[in-house]
Design an enzyme around this catalytic site. Sequence first.
Site, PDB file in Angstrom:
ATOM      1  N   ALA C 504       0.842  -1.205   0.000  1.00 29.56           N
ATOM      2  CA  ALA C 504       0.000   0.000   0.000  1.00 29.56           C
ATOM      3  C   ALA C 504       0.874   1.250   0.000  1.00 29.56           C
ATOM      4  O   ALA C 504       0.622   2.201  -0.750  1.00 29.56           O
ATOM      5  CB  ALA C 504      -0.938  -0.011   1.196  1.00 29.56           C
ATOM      6  N   ARG C 621      -2.569   5.771   8.152  1.00 29.64           N
ATOM      7  CA  ARG C 621      -3.845   5.972   7.478  1.00 29.64           C
ATOM      8  C   ARG C 621      -4.300   4.667   6.823  1.00 29.64           C
ATOM      9  O   ARG C 621      -3.526   3.968   6.187  1.00 29.64           O
ATOM     10  CB  ARG C 621      -3.665   7.039   6.412  1.00 29.64           C
ATOM     11  CG  ARG C 621      -4.906   7.328   5.629  1.00 29.64           C
ATOM     12  CD  ARG C 621      -4.557   8.219   4.465  1.00 29.64           C
ATOM     13  NE  ARG C 621      -5.112   9.551   4.648  1.00 29.64           N
ATOM     14  CZ  ARG C 621      -4.861  10.541   3.817  1.00 29.64           C
ATOM     15  NH1 ARG C 621      -4.022  10.380   2.821  1.00 29.64           N
ATOM     16  NH2 ARG C 621      -5.417  11.704   4.006  1.00 29.64           N
ATOM     17  N   PRO C 625     -10.928   0.747   4.888  1.00 27.84           N
ATOM     18  CA  PRO C 625     -11.197   0.080   6.160  1.00 27.84           C
ATOM     19  C   PRO C 625     -11.859  -1.291   5.998  1.00 27.84           C
ATOM     20  O   PRO C 625     -11.677  -2.166   6.836  1.00 27.84           O
ATOM     21  CB  PRO C 625     -12.147   1.050   6.869  1.00 27.84           C
ATOM     22  CG  PRO C 625     -11.895   2.369   6.236  1.00 27.84           C
ATOM     23  CD  PRO C 625     -11.526   2.084   4.813  1.00 27.84           C
ATOM     24  N   GLN C 631      -7.918  -7.998   6.435  1.00 21.56           N
ATOM     25  CA  GLN C 631      -6.508  -8.356   6.604  1.00 21.56           C
ATOM     26  C   GLN C 631      -6.198  -8.678   8.056  1.00 21.56           C
ATOM     27  O   GLN C 631      -5.475  -9.626   8.356  1.00 21.56           O
ATOM     28  CB  GLN C 631      -5.634  -7.166   6.181  1.00 21.56           C
ATOM     29  CG  GLN C 631      -5.565  -6.968   4.714  1.00 21.56           C
ATOM     30  CD  GLN C 631      -4.349  -7.676   4.187  1.00 21.56           C
ATOM     31  OE1 GLN C 631      -4.354  -8.892   4.019  1.00 21.56           O
ATOM     32  NE2 GLN C 631      -3.301  -6.944   3.956  1.00 21.56           N
ATOM     33  N   LYS C 694       0.889   2.871   6.376  1.00 23.17           N
ATOM     34  CA  LYS C 694       1.887   1.949   6.937  1.00 23.17           C
ATOM     35  C   LYS C 694       1.730   0.490   6.485  1.00 23.17           C
ATOM     36  O   LYS C 694       2.694  -0.254   6.515  1.00 23.17           O
ATOM     37  CB  LYS C 694       1.820   2.001   8.457  1.00 23.17           C
ATOM     38  CG  LYS C 694       2.416   3.276   9.073  1.00 23.17           C
ATOM     39  CD  LYS C 694       2.355   3.195  10.583  1.00 23.17           C
ATOM     40  CE  LYS C 694       3.171   4.307  11.255  1.00 23.17           C
ATOM     41  NZ  LYS C 694       3.060   4.203  12.731  1.00 23.17           N
ATOM     42  N   GLY C 695       0.524   0.057   6.143  1.00 25.58           N
ATOM     43  CA  GLY C 695       0.345  -1.349   5.730  1.00 25.58           C
ATOM     44  C   GLY C 695      -0.170  -2.219   6.850  1.00 25.58           C
ATOM     45  O   GLY C 695       0.163  -2.004   8.019  1.00 25.58           O
ATOM     46  N   GLY C 697      -0.834  -5.933   6.309  1.00 24.12           N
ATOM     47  CA  GLY C 697      -0.843  -7.357   5.942  1.00 24.12           C
ATOM     48  C   GLY C 697      -0.318  -8.284   7.008  1.00 24.12           C
ATOM     49  O   GLY C 697      -0.718  -9.443   7.083  1.00 24.12           O
ATOM     50  N   GLU C 698       0.566  -7.801   7.826  1.00 26.17           N
ATOM     51  CA  GLU C 698       1.222  -8.692   8.778  1.00 26.17           C
ATOM     52  C   GLU C 698       0.913  -8.421  10.243  1.00 26.17           C
ATOM     53  O   GLU C 698       0.961  -9.332  11.071  1.00 26.17           O
ATOM     54  CB  GLU C 698       2.739  -8.658   8.530  1.00 26.17           C
ATOM     55  CG  GLU C 698       3.097  -9.610   7.410  1.00 26.17           C
ATOM     56  CD  GLU C 698       4.263  -9.179   6.559  1.00 26.17           C
ATOM     57  OE1 GLU C 698       4.284  -8.016   6.131  1.00 26.17           O
ATOM     58  OE2 GLU C 698       5.144 -10.005   6.330  1.00 26.17           O
TER      59      GLU C 698
END
Lengths: 338, 172, 732
Positions: C504, C621, C625, C631, C694-695, C697-698
């Site tokens: 992202a 950010r 959403p 995720q 910031k992302g 996924g993890e």
Amino acid sequence: MINFQYARADSVADAVRQIAAAPTAKFIAGGTNLIDLMKEGVERPARLIDITHLPLKDVTETAGGGLKIGALVPNSDLAYHPAVEKRYPLLASAILAGASQQLRNMASTGGNLLQRTRCVYFYDVATPCNKREPGAGCSAIDGVNRQHAILGHSAACIATHPSDMCVALAMLEAKVHVTGPSGERVIAFADFHRLPGDTPQRDTNLEPDEIIMAVELPAQGFAANYTYLKLRDRLSYAFALVSVAVGMELAGGVIRDARFALGGVAHKPWRDPQAEAVLQRQRPEEETFRRAADTLLRNARGFKHNAFKIELARRALVRALAQAARGTPQSQADKKIA
Amino acid sequence: MARTVRAVMEAEPTAPAPEKLTVTLVINGRETRLSVAPWTTLLDTLRDRLALTGTKKGCDHGQCGACTVLVDGRRINSCLTLAVMKDGAQVTTIEGLAKDGALHPLQQAFIDHDAFQCGYCTPGQICSAAGLIAEGKAKTVDEIRELMSGNICRCGAYVNIVAAIQQAMGKA
Amino acid sequence: MTRIGTPASRVDGRAKVTGAAKYAAEFEAENLAYGAVVSSRVAKGRVVGIDLRDALGVEGVIDVLTHENRPRMARSKKAYEDDIAPGGAPFRPLYDDKILYNAQPVALVLAEDWETARYAASLVRVDYEQEAHVTELESQRDEAFDAKNSPKPRGNAEKAFAAADVQHEAEYWLPIEHHNPMEMHAATVIYEGKGKLTIYDKTQGVQNSQAYVASVFRLKQDDVRVISQFVGGAFGSGLRPQYHLPLAVLGALALKRSVRLVLTRQQMFTFGYRPGTIQRVALGAKSGGTLDAIMHDALAMTSQYEDFTEHVTNWSGALYKCANARYGHKLARLDLATPIDMRAPGGATGVYALECAMDELAVALKLDPLELRLRCYSDRDQNEGIPFSSKKLRECYRQGADAFGWDKRNGAPRSMRDGSELVGWGMATGIWEAMQQKASARIVLTANGHAEVACAFTDIGPGTYTMMAQVAADRLGLPLENVTVKLGDSTLPQAPVEGGSWTAASAGNAIALACEGVRTQLVRFARKVANSPLADAKPDDAALVDGRIVSKQDSSCSVSIPDAMRAANKERIEQEATAESNDDGKHARYTHSAIFAEVKIDEELRIVRVTRIVNAVAAGRIINPKTARSQILGGVVFGLGMALHEETQVDHRLGRIVNHNLAEYHVPANADVHDIEVIFVDEPDEIINPLGVKGVGEIGVVGTAAAIANAIWHATGIRVRDLPVTVDKILG
């Protein structure tokens, strides 16, 4: 999967004729276990005889007040059959505790009896296994054996039988109607599956040229006081570490009859008359249940990864007996243990 | 030194190809006649022979549910079904659920609730949910969870999958 | 209009729910041949003979490739290194006679159909010369060596630990885990002729696969096109080109035909995995609940041929104030395949141990575990001695605890009950790096107000299509449906592998930058419109809103995009931009989370039910959403599997993974997952990148296993320090 020939059987007699003529052939119905094993190269039939068109799909009343279940009745149909839900809720519960709805829609009553073990070595043709290749050795005894047997195992094999339905059928003392070249015969459920001994390649006493016609349930279904309690490593869609089927008859605050069978602990659904005898004419109290469990497990022996099953089976049996006595059977949907 | 022992390629095959059989499948309402080898599963028939790749192969052993289709209205694992054994059967795959371009309520609900991520288990989840609704056995959320447990979602969309099914059942 | 920050349904949703989305094994080609891999049956040694006669005798078999008869592959080990390769010499499938791990590929059968290939593969007879192997991590404690780039220490941790009021020290064990995406690794190689290949690959990086194939097979980069428009999950397994790719290419080159190769589920256990680790964590604290010493040491496994390393031990430096810290990371060589990053590599591993240790320290200090975290809270990254770009972890703790009802927790173990069940409440902190990689994006805006946004990133499931469309729609002032997305194609503008939660930030900022270029051009065009209300506008004076170029000073002054383009006599505007991280080393960049878990455990039977989880996340950010929540949900379920189910079992006598299927390698099923609440804490970040992204996924997986393990302790009083927490470990 090897290249095999495919043929259909038009009648039971035709099926028996075909299998007698081709010793390396196998019957196929639901296929849920056989196709799986054929893809792994574990089962290698040269010919499959499709029996799904045989007239073995009915559930009928017996003269003795029981039910006769055709060998081709799918597991899900059986679990949701009104007579089974009403009179043999234990059987319905055990079926619904196993596999997934998709598999239950495919799997047949007869096929469920013939499921083969989930032992990881049996499934992996790159490893030695006496059940797959007699004389090759048992990899599980000193290997990864978390899923394996604590009762009735032998130096040749410590595999377990994976079925849930069969645990219920063992407790209910069902009978298996089979037919073959030398005619029909009836096998008591306790005699249907074998212990491994030194011939672990043979799971059952069904002859290779025989076909299962039906499973007969006796009248006694323990519909008031029963449970099927299955414990496993995830909450659904997993084979049992330990499962317990209980049927109980209570009268005047005393156990008039009680039976139980365990799954996940042995090469066959495990019955123990001596342990059941502990319960007869006793009050349904935890202390009594504990004594029955101690008796059941008196000769249990575990291995490196599965010794815990002995204690787990003890607790599971005590709880399952309590569930049955209270009339609060285990739900297969709500995972809270009743 | 390693040695590879090879046959002469031009020689007669020692293991002939399997004899193919003709079957008729009614797939998504369309009668389809084809000749298949006995060892071909319904899943591979759909994917490799009929280009109906919406049905997914996730394990090929009945352990994940990605291959779920409806056969004669019942959800099954097509990976463990031989095509030759389903002669005459009605097969509904994910491609057959939308009618005239309008999404099936389950398909719309899966989008609405973001009930998937990578999308690979999704056709199996949706076909399985269609079977579940037809069975009429799931009333509570626990029953939905249990009766949908034959469909593994490694992206972990279960919370949303259950919500989508509830919406499609008219319980949202 | 769907702006950044508003929930949007996936733009590729329809394709996925109708079965129209096509994955690597689903592309057709004329005259397609099918591959099946023959896997080694021994763990170490070499192949001394392969008998192909029976396999080649099967009608329909075209050829069988081995290391002896395959087409040419590069000799240099270097040629096999991909973008993600760790140090060492990569595995080269079918390169030579060496067996480096059990079930590695030793032959490739090519046939007219899949069933024939599979059958013939079972007929290939391979003879081996075996050597002694070792696959058990613990047995190699003394042989292990220091990994490169171990984090630097601060203060004197040993001394501070020895002098601490309260000490906690323990070992935490994690088994090997396998990614097991639902889609099995596969490639369809289209043999185009004239040296050209089009490859549909299951990968997280199309340009990584492209470069690898070009390098290994000495092809021109432009002659290899790799496409991966839909990926059925990967979680790290597709970061590196796995052996299905070079084998499928080998097949195509050998046959001069198109080839499809799909691995079996069993073979999904024959390459990368999350490495098993043994971690020692030692915490020294003052009785008031502040930390004096942290020592975190990891022993991790790697292969005989590569040094796989991940950041396991130094997460505490960013989380907890502590003057004295020492970290160690050792690697042990085993006869297994090289590990590979798996969702939150190192973080999921290290934070599990750290957060269980913090829970144990809280018990020793008689402090609420949340209170301990707050007392140790650090406003600076002590590893680097710098402030954070943003860190709203306190808010995560507060909002998560409120939503969960943490204040009602009785701290004593076995103190909370629900009928026959013990109730346990546990919590943990999560942390993950907020990274951005260099990436390029291209926007093509046409006069009809439609935009196409393109970038070579793949979408392995997080919602990259939707994210890219949303950023472009937001910045171009267009409705979401006017934006189409192209991704997962090596011919598109440069992108790294999708991973590390960086997509992202990396693609998003590149798109935003390209959109700025589009706007600059549009303002220039708008000035040319007759009597233009924007005649004097400079690029920065105008914004793109609702399909118009609008003055920022006076919104009544605007020109429509079609008018502007007509005035400039343009049908289309094409703009490509490259964005890269602005990281100047002055700020630490992390996402954070607080996870609260409830378990219910039958007192006698000890079957664990995870009934409730709240995960509060601060990740800058949030672009979408709706998909971001998914995720986090997915990460939590991944963590639940890690806590309770997942374990790759190796028979060390055979050096072979034995539970290589989805019936015996358990991942969570639907029935295992109950209520999960996701909270995104507002976290403006002006520093991290222009979008403030910031992302996510993890971060969802990090800490989850610890929260569940801590809840299990709270319920039962039993502290399990080796995952998964299966019933046998808590029978008591």
